[in-house]
Structures are given as structure tokens and as C-alpha cells.
Design a protein around this motif. Structure first.
Motif, PDB file in Angstrom:
ATOM      1  N   ASP A 284      -1.277  -5.057   4.078  1.00 46.00           N
ATOM      2  CA  ASP A 284      -0.309  -4.818   5.143  1.00 46.00           C
ATOM      3  C   ASP A 284      -0.875  -5.348   6.451  1.00 46.00           C
ATOM      4  O   ASP A 284      -2.050  -5.726   6.529  1.00 46.00           O
ATOM      5  CB  ASP A 284       0.030  -3.337   5.262  1.00 46.00           C
ATOM      6  CG  ASP A 284       1.345  -3.113   6.012  1.00 46.00           C
ATOM      7  OD1 ASP A 284       2.184  -4.044   6.029  1.00 46.00           O
ATOM      8  OD2 ASP A 284       1.535  -2.036   6.584  1.00 46.00           O
TER       9      ASP A 284
ATOM     10  N   VAL B 197       2.928  -4.675   1.695  1.00 45.13           N
ATOM     11  CA  VAL B 197       3.827  -4.072   2.697  1.00 45.13           C
ATOM     12  C   VAL B 197       4.622  -2.910   2.099  1.00 45.13           C
ATOM     13  O   VAL B 197       5.837  -2.826   2.223  1.00 45.13           O
ATOM     14  CB  VAL B 197       4.752  -5.118   3.360  1.00 45.13           C
ATOM     15  CG1 VAL B 197       3.941  -6.101   4.174  1.00 45.13           C
ATOM     16  CG2 VAL B 197       5.627  -5.861   2.366  1.00 45.13           C
TER      17      VAL B 197
ATOM     18  N   ASP C 271       3.917  -5.147  10.789  1.00 45.56           N
ATOM     19  CA  ASP C 271       4.945  -4.708   9.842  1.00 45.56           C
ATOM     20  C   ASP C 271       6.000  -3.879  10.580  1.00 45.56           C
ATOM     21  O   ASP C 271       5.836  -3.484  11.734  1.00 45.56           O
ATOM     22  CB  ASP C 271       4.290  -3.917   8.712  1.00 45.56           C
ATOM     23  CG  ASP C 271       5.124  -3.902   7.433  1.00 45.56           C
ATOM     24  OD1 ASP C 271       6.281  -4.341   7.469  1.00 45.56           O
ATOM     25  OD2 ASP C 271       4.603  -3.439   6.400  1.00 45.56           O
TER      26      ASP C 271
END
Length: 850
Positions: free
Chosen positions: A495, A465, A499
Motif C-alpha cells: 500500500d 491496496v 491511497d
């Protein structure tokens, strides 16, 4: 049934044709515009469409099309005049005047020179130069006798590709003039910095600009040296939505062409001028699928456990006034007689917690025991906290400054302060392929920055992330990656679509743009992706073991290079650089090297200024021979076979016979730094301290100042056809170009080459702001290859530009820490770049064909 449908279709088409044939078509008047001050020396075709029902007593709507003649073509994909005829006739649009304007062209005036297109400088630049051209110069002239509204909500700008970002830029700078933007396959990429718009848009959330934006993008659009067009347009849409703009995103089939845009043009125009037009709504994608412990993150019976030792709190001098917790993991298999691998983990206390979600020491135990990782010393280190500030929970006050800032501060902290302490106790490999660094969120971009700055220290990067957003300028990375010589680092990324999306950017899109850039440049990169989740460890931590197995694998795959999306004029570094052709020493042991140039045979000449000697590097055997006693800072071979050089301290330009070493004075009363020689008997010199360019008649020695105002002009080069003069500016952010006319006259001066700027090592990285760049690029010597690419030595390496001034990228500095002064193209095939760098001259073979 099929016959009935065919008849109905025929009747319908006949009816439509009848209606179309009765349409009153507007009038299209064509012209050529030549009077620009913003873009001196240019001319451009244009046309003005006036609808059939135009009433001079009522102000009409206005739409300005960039690359206008393509939009106006009756046989093209847009056929904008026909679309306007129909929409105005059926009442879908009010009377609307359309201006179709092409980018400028700088016509060559010297024989055998080519015209130069000004499109990229005009369209891709992010300054207000083009909007000022439209508002102050062009539109008043071409609309002088027409009644056009001054209401920005009834005025629009439109364009495709670079014309699309140009349209947005015009409205961005002048929303008082243009309230509507129509962008087809817009180039919101790093042609000239357009990647920055999503971050800038998000900063206007509290006071959005009064513009509405229509974005059409093809799912199969380009992924090339400048960027990934589909991701860039989605990034724009996400930013516009976050900041509260009225916008529409149409993701269509197709790639980088106008086919889909042409089909959608009627609906796009209706949406654009509809006061009640609805926005696209990108739905939130966060989910909570739950976290699961990976077996390799659990303590396993029979597996030897390493030891984790908490170290004394560390107070940094590089980050003064801060202290931090840190710990060192030593595997059970560590053998002091064998160099161990190294892995540095940011936010170390949290990621090493064996009751948390990462439990990295357990993972390292299990993978090392299984042979999926080498015996590895782990350094778990927290960000610094200011000793004079109370701690709020577990937050560290200096985390963002250390982790989100670009530049080398953090890696210097590691290399100069932390790692020496670890290396004093443990035998750690110096091989960067055996040294990794990783982290999550801001710790992830921190890890990448450390390896990016010092690939000689860290060859592997772990990211989860990652915050490649505009916290402190990290959104620049995808563009930088695509235009920087690839570095020997392997990158793992993880990711998810869920997110975070906030004031600083869209993490999912940022990570996809980053992975796409690394993949394009041939990096060994992997992105693990999932739908849903949120900003946290739930997706990344259960995959950490698999990530480590991939990151530490012994396989060294050959880079996969795909430049098929680079268009004909694109000059990607991937085509210029040659694999396994590094910098090599051509001459060393010098006092201070400068003034390289070459002759028609590929022999290279340079000056050792401290020895006051000029040398030749032979093209056939690479031998280095002194040929004359002189000290010059710039030199070029003239068409008469003599070398011409700049002797600034002596205040004159000299000529040197390379066969005899004879030195003659050509012109006096000047303070030359660098020079070029034309094929018709002139030299142009840069006089750096006086900020001027001077022309010298080589036959008479007569001098004439032909330009002033460039901040410390330095390097200078002529295009292969002699029609364009380029000048670097050591004290500015740009390099300049001029048109060369007969008799050595210069005009059409423009700052067409945006230089990559060095980061101020003492600067402060401000939150939600670009890095603290120095005000001066230190652009120095310059040369040009046979394809018309310009090479400029600078503080960040050798910067390469195509013939129109678009940045191609930066070739790595051969010896960081030594001054990179100048360059030339030489060698037996005229395909080697030679640079002078302190006490050494380096050479490197390139692919420099047109």
C-alpha cells in the motif's frame, strides 16, 4: 556572552517567579462519591476546582477531567490547577471550574478479597452509560452550589489513555452537554471496541456533531494486544478531517505517559476554548509517479508458457442469481502425477490480462521456470453479476457483497462450488501451505477473509491496496487479529500513503493498522510501502513478482514476539498460549460431554449426559474412570470434598461422593443449569429458562433468588478470592459480574464482559455497516484460572477476559461443528484448559500464572 545570557535567564526566571507567587490560586475541594446507579457498588475520589475570580453571578466554564486526581496532582506531569490558575489570571481563559473525577472502585467486603477496579468498564466502553453517569448523577451532585454554564461550547471533557476515549465517548453521546474534547494518548483501540470510532465519525459527514476535538499522541506510544496507539489516533484525525470537524492533532515525542501532554496542556486548553481555533489540515498525499512494467511481467524468450483456459460462465447457488467469468491457468511444468500448488486470484479477468498492468500469467510463467514458485494452478475468477441486471461497463453488481463482507460465504463458494470443478481436472495439493489466494482492493480483503475463515484451505494471502475499511465491516480486522489465536497463514501486503481516503476510511492507515496487528501476533507478514501514488495497481503490480517470490519461499521463520508494550494488567493471548501446545483429546467416544470441573489435585471430572455417568480424568496418568451414575449439566468440587451438580430435568441439585459414587439430593424445586460453590457453605446456580440466579444454603437446602433479568444465564464462576461472581448469558451480548458479600448476598451487578458475537450465517451484510451479528453470544460454561482470568465457551471459541472484564482474546474452537459446552482448569499443575465438546473432552496446556 554566555554570562549575559545566564543573567538574563536569571532575571527572567525571577520575574516569572514573582508573577507566579502573586497569582491568586483557586480553591480545591475533595470528596468521595458513592451514590451511583449507573455503576452500582462503586465509590470514587473527586475534587472540584473553583478559580479565585469565580463570580457566582456569572456562569463559569466547565472542564471535567477523567483520572482526575492524576491531573490535579501538584507534583504530576499535568498540574492542571496551576495551569488553570495562570491561564485564568492572564486572561487566556475565562473563569473555569474544573472537576477532577477518578474511575470507580468496587470495595471488597469479604475477608481476603481484593477491591476491583471499574476503570476499563467505565472508560473503554462505547455505550452512553458513563455520559449518563456524569450528566444525571455525578455533576448535579458535585456542582449543586456552583453556577456553571449550560452552553456546551463552554464545557469540556478531558482524559488520558482510556480516559481520553472516555472523554470522546461522553461528548459523542452528549454533545448537548460537552462541546469540547481533550484527549491525551487516547485509547482508540480494541480494548472494548474503540477502534470503531473512525468509521462512525465518517458517517456523520453530512451532519457533524457539534464537538471540537484535541488529540495529543506520542510517536512512540503503545503497540500492544489492544492496538497501535499512534496509528489509531492518526485514524481518528483523518476521520475528523474527512467529516468536517474542528480538530487538532499534536504528534509529540514520547510514549504512553503524560510528560508531553503536560507540557502542551496550556496551549491545548487555550485552543479548546477558542471559538476561532484553527483545525489541523492533513495534506493530500497522492502523486502520479507512473507505472513501469516489471521484467517478470513480460513474456520472456525461452520460458515455457502455461495455458489459460476460459471456463463457461458460472452460476452460483451460494450467491443465487449471479453469473461470473473465470479461467484456469495451467503451467507448462504441470505433471498430473505430482500435486500442484494452487493460487486463486479475485477480479481475475483484469489481473490475468497480459496487456494490462498485472499480467499475472506471465509472472507465473517466469517464476515457475526459475524455481521461485512451485508449479501452480491459477484460478482467475471475477465477482458475480446478477443475471437480471444490465451490466454497466465492466462492473459486477455483486462485487462488494461478495468481496467486502466478512464471514464464510465467499470461501464456501470457492470450496463447495469452484474448486471441486478445478480439482476434478487437476491434481492439486491439499496442503494449505501450497494454496494461496490474492487480490487487490476489495479483492484483497476478500482473499484475507477466505484464509482467515479457512486456514485449512489457504495458507498464503496476497494483498494490494486492501480495503480494510468500513465498506461492510472490514475495519474490525486489526482488532480481531490481535485478540484471536494466531492462524497458520502468511500474508503479503502492499500500500501507499496516497491511497484513497473516503467515506469508508483511510486505506493507508487501515493497511498499516492491519500489518501492525499481524506483526504483533507473530504472523509471517510483509508490508511494502511507498509515499504518494493512489488507489490502483501502479505500485502493487510491478512488485507482484517479488511478492510471489517472498510468499512462496520455503523458509519458515520463527515468529518474532514482542509484548514489551503490553502494560502490567494486560493479558495478551501471546502470554497465555504456549507454542506447540495444541488441543489434545482427553476422552472421546462419549454420548454428550458436559459439566467439567477439577479438584485441588488437578483431577478433572465431567459428565456424559447420555450415559448418565460421571467420570474422572486422573491428573497423574490421564486415565478415565467412571465414578458415579448421574446426569448433570454443571458440576463443582466443594470445600468438603464432595462434588455438587445440577440435575435440571430432575429439578434438584445433588452432591456426589467421588470415592463411593453415593448421590444425595441437596436442594429441590429448582431448574439448575450450572453452579459454583463458595467456601462458606453456599452454592449459586443459574436457572436459564427462568432467567435468574439462585442461592442455595448447602446445609439446609434453602433457596433464594438473588438476581433476575439476565437473558438466559448459563455459566457461572467465582474469582479466586471469592469476592466476584461472574455469569455468562447465552441469550445476550455480554457476561455479568457481581460483588459477593457475606452471607451470599450479591450486589454491584454490571455487564463488564463484552462477548465477541458470531456472525449470522443467513444475515445480510449491509453497506457501510457492521456485520450481521447474531443477537445471542451463546455464552455457555465458565471457569477462572489462578490469575483471575475468566474463560467462557461460546459459538466462536473460548473467550478469555481479565479480572476486570477486558477481553483478552479468543482461543480457537477445538472441533468446529461440535457444541462447545463448558470448561475448567485442571491437570497436575493446574495449568491445562479442559473443554467439553460434543462427544469429546479436549485438554490444552496454557501459561496461566498471575
Amino acid at each position: 556572552m554566555l554570562r549575559v545570557l545566564s543573567v538574563l535567564t536569571l532575571l527572567a526566571s525571577t520575574s516569572l517567579w514573582s508573577v507566579a507567587s502573586e497569582l491568586r490560586t483557586g480553591n480545591l475541594t475533595k470528596g468521595v462519591f458513592r451514590q451511583s446507579q449507573a455503576f452500582p457498588g462503586t465509590h470514587r475520589d473527586y475534587a472540584v476546582y473553583v478559580p479565585a475570580n469565580y463570580d457566582s453571578g456569572s456562569p463559569a466554564n466547565l472542564i471535567v477531567f477523567m483520572d482526575g486526581m492524576n491531573y490535579a496532582r501538584t507534583s504530576g506531569p499535568y498540574r492542571a490547577t496551576s495551569v488553570l490558575d495562570e491561564l485564568i489570571a492572564d486572561g487566556s481563559l475565562p473563569p473555569t471550574i474544573a472537576v477532577f473525577v477518578n474511575p470507580g472502585t468496587i470495595a471488597a467486603t469479604k475477608p481476603d478479597s481484593a477491591d476491583r477496579r471499574n476503570r476499563s468498564f467505565e472508560y473503554d466502553s462505547m455505550s452512553d452509560r458513563y455520559s449518563s453517569f456524569l450528566v444525571d448523577e455525578f455533576l448535579p451532585a458535585v456542582l449543586a452550589n456552583l453556577n456553571v454554564t449550560d452552553d456546551p461550547s463552554r464545557r469540556a471533557v478531558a482524559g488520558a489513555s482510556s480516559g481520553g476515549i472516555c472523554a470522546f465517548t461522553a461528548a459523542w453521546h452528549r454533545p448537548d452537554q460537552f462541546g469540547n474534547v481533550l484527549s491525551h494518548i487516547g485509547s482508540f483501540t480494541n480494548i472494548r471496541g474503540g477502534w470503531a470510532y473512525p468509521g462512525l465519525i465518517r458517517q456523520t459527514k453530512d451532519s457533524p456533531k457539534p464537538i471540537k476535538v484535541y488529540l495529543q499522541e506520542g510517536r512512540d506510544d503503545l503497540n500492544n494486544m489492544h492496538g497501535n496507539w499512534p496509528l489509531a489516533n492518526q485514524d481518528m484525525a483523518a476521520a475528523l478531517q474527512f467529516a468536517g470537524y474542528t480538530y487538532r492533532l499534536e504528534m509529540t515525542d514520547g510514549g504512553h505517559n503524560g510528560k508531553a501532554a503536560g507540557l502542551a496542556l496550556p496551549d491545548a486548553l487555550k485552543w479548546l476554548f477558542d471559538d476561532k481555533a484553527p483545525s489541523t489540515v492533513l495534506p493530500p498525499r497522492q502523486t502520479q509517479p507512473g507505472w513501469k512494467l516489471h521484467p517478470d511481467a513480460a513474456m520472456q524468450t525461452g520460458v515455457p508458457h502455461g495455458t489459460v483456459t476460459s471456463m463457461p460462465a458460472f452460476e452460483s447457488t451460494i450467491f443465487p442469481g449471479t453469473t461470473r467469468a473465470w479461467a484456469v491457468y495451467v503451467p507448462a511444468q504441470y505433471d498430473a502425477s505430482e500435486p500442484a500448488a494452487l493460487m486463486v486470484i479475485q477480479d481475475g479477468e483484469r489481473l490475468r490480462d497480459i496487456q494490462g498492468k498485472w499480467r499475472i500469467p506471465n509472472v507465473m510463467d517466469n517464476l515457475i521456470a526459475r524455481g521461485d514458485m512451485p508449479p501452480t494452478i491459477g484460478v482467475f475468477i471475477d465477482p458475480g453479476h446478477h443475471v437480471d441486471r444490465p451490466r454497466i461497463g465492466k462492473k459486477s453488481s455483486n462485487r462488494s457483497r461478495e468481496y467486502d463482507s466478512l464471514g464464510d460465504h465467499y470461501v464456501r463458494f470457492l470450496v463447495d462450488e469452484i474448486l471441486p470443478l478445478v480439482e476434478s481436472k487437476y491434481n492439486i495439493s491439499k496442503d494449505p501451505a501450497m494454496r494461496a489466494i490474492g487480490g487487490s482492493s476489495s479483492g484483497a480483503i476478500c482473499a484475507f477473509t477466505a484464509a482467515w475463515q479457512r486456514p485449512d484451505v489457504f495458507g498464503k494471502v496476497y494483498n494490494s491496496v486492501g480495503s480494510y475499511t468500513n465498506l461492510r465491516g472490514g475495519d474490525a480486522y486489526p482488532g480481531l487479529v490481535r485478540k484471536t489465536e494466531p492462524k497458520p497463514i502468511r500474508v503479503y501486503m502492499a500500500d501507499t500513503s496516497g491511497d484513497v481516503d473516503n467515506a469508508f476510511g483511510s486505506w493507508p492507515i487501515a493497511n498499516q493498522r492491519m500489518a501492525s496487528a499481524l506483526d504483533y501476533m507473530g504472523y509471517d507478514v510483509r508490508l511494502d510501502w511507498a509515499e504518494g501514488y493512489s488507489h490502483g495497481p501502479d505500485f502493487g503490480s510491478p512488485r507482484f513478482a517479488e511478492a510471489m517470490t517472498w510468499l512462496w519461499r520455503e523458509e519458515a521463520p520463527k515468529p518474532t514476539i514482542n509484548t514489551s508494550d503490553d502494560l502490567r494488567g494486560d493479558q495478551t493471548l501471546l502470554r497465555i498460549l504456549i507454542t506447540d501446545e495444541p488441543w489434545r483429546v482427553a476422552a472421546d467416544g462419549l454420548g454428550f460431554a458436559d459439566a467439567p470441573c477439577s479438584d485441588e489435585n488437578g483431577h478433572v471430572y465431567f459428565c456424559d449426559m447420555r450415559a448418565s455417568s460421571v467420570f474422572r480424568i486422573d491428573a497423574s496418568d490421564a486415565s478415565v474412570t467412571p465414578i458415579a451414575e448421574a446426569s448433570v449439566s454443571g458440576m463443582m468440587m466443594g470445600p468438603d470434598g464432595r462434588l455438587y451438580g445440577c440435575s435440571g430435568k430432575a429439578g434438584h441439585v445433588i452432591s456426589i461422593d467421588p470415592a463411593t459414587g453415593e448421590v444425595q439430593s441437596v436442594a429441590t424445586g429448582v431448574t439448575p443449569n450450572d453452579l459454583v460453590v463458595t467456601d462458606d457453605g453456599f452454592a449459586f446456580i443459574t436457572e436459564t429458562r427462568s432467567s435468574q440466579v439462585t442461592r442455595i444454603h448447602l446445609g439446609t437446602g434453602e433457596t433464594h433468588v438473588v438476581d433476575t433479568g439476565i437473558v438466559r444465564p448459563n455459566g457461572i464462576a467465582l474469582s479466586p478470592d471469592g469476592g466476584t461472581l461472574a455469569v455468562s448469558a447465552s441469550g445476550d451480548r455480554v457476561s455479568w459480574t457481581f460483588r459477593v458479600n457475606a452471607g451470599g448476598e450479591l450486589d454491584a451487578k454490571m455487564p463488564t464482559m463484552p462477548m465477541r458475537m458470531p456472525i449470522d450465517p443467513d444475515g445480510e451484510f449491509q453497506f457501510n455497516s457492521p456485520p450481521p451479528y447474531l443477537a445471542a453470544s451463546r455464552g455457555d460454561g465458565m471457569t477462572v484460572d489462578r490469575a483471575g482470568r475468566y474463560y467462557v465457551t461460546s459459538a466462536v471459541g473460548v473467550q478469555v477476559f481479565d479480572s476486570t472484564g477486558r477481553p483478552c482474546g479468543v482461543i480457537a474452537h477445538p472441533s468446529p461443528g461440535s457444541p462447545l459446552t463448558s470448561c475448567t482448569i485442571g491437570g497436575p499443575n493446574h495449568d491445562e484448559l479442559f473443554v467439553t465438546c460434543g462427544k469429546t473432552v479436549y485438554r490444552r496446556r496454557l501459561s496461566v500464572g498471575p
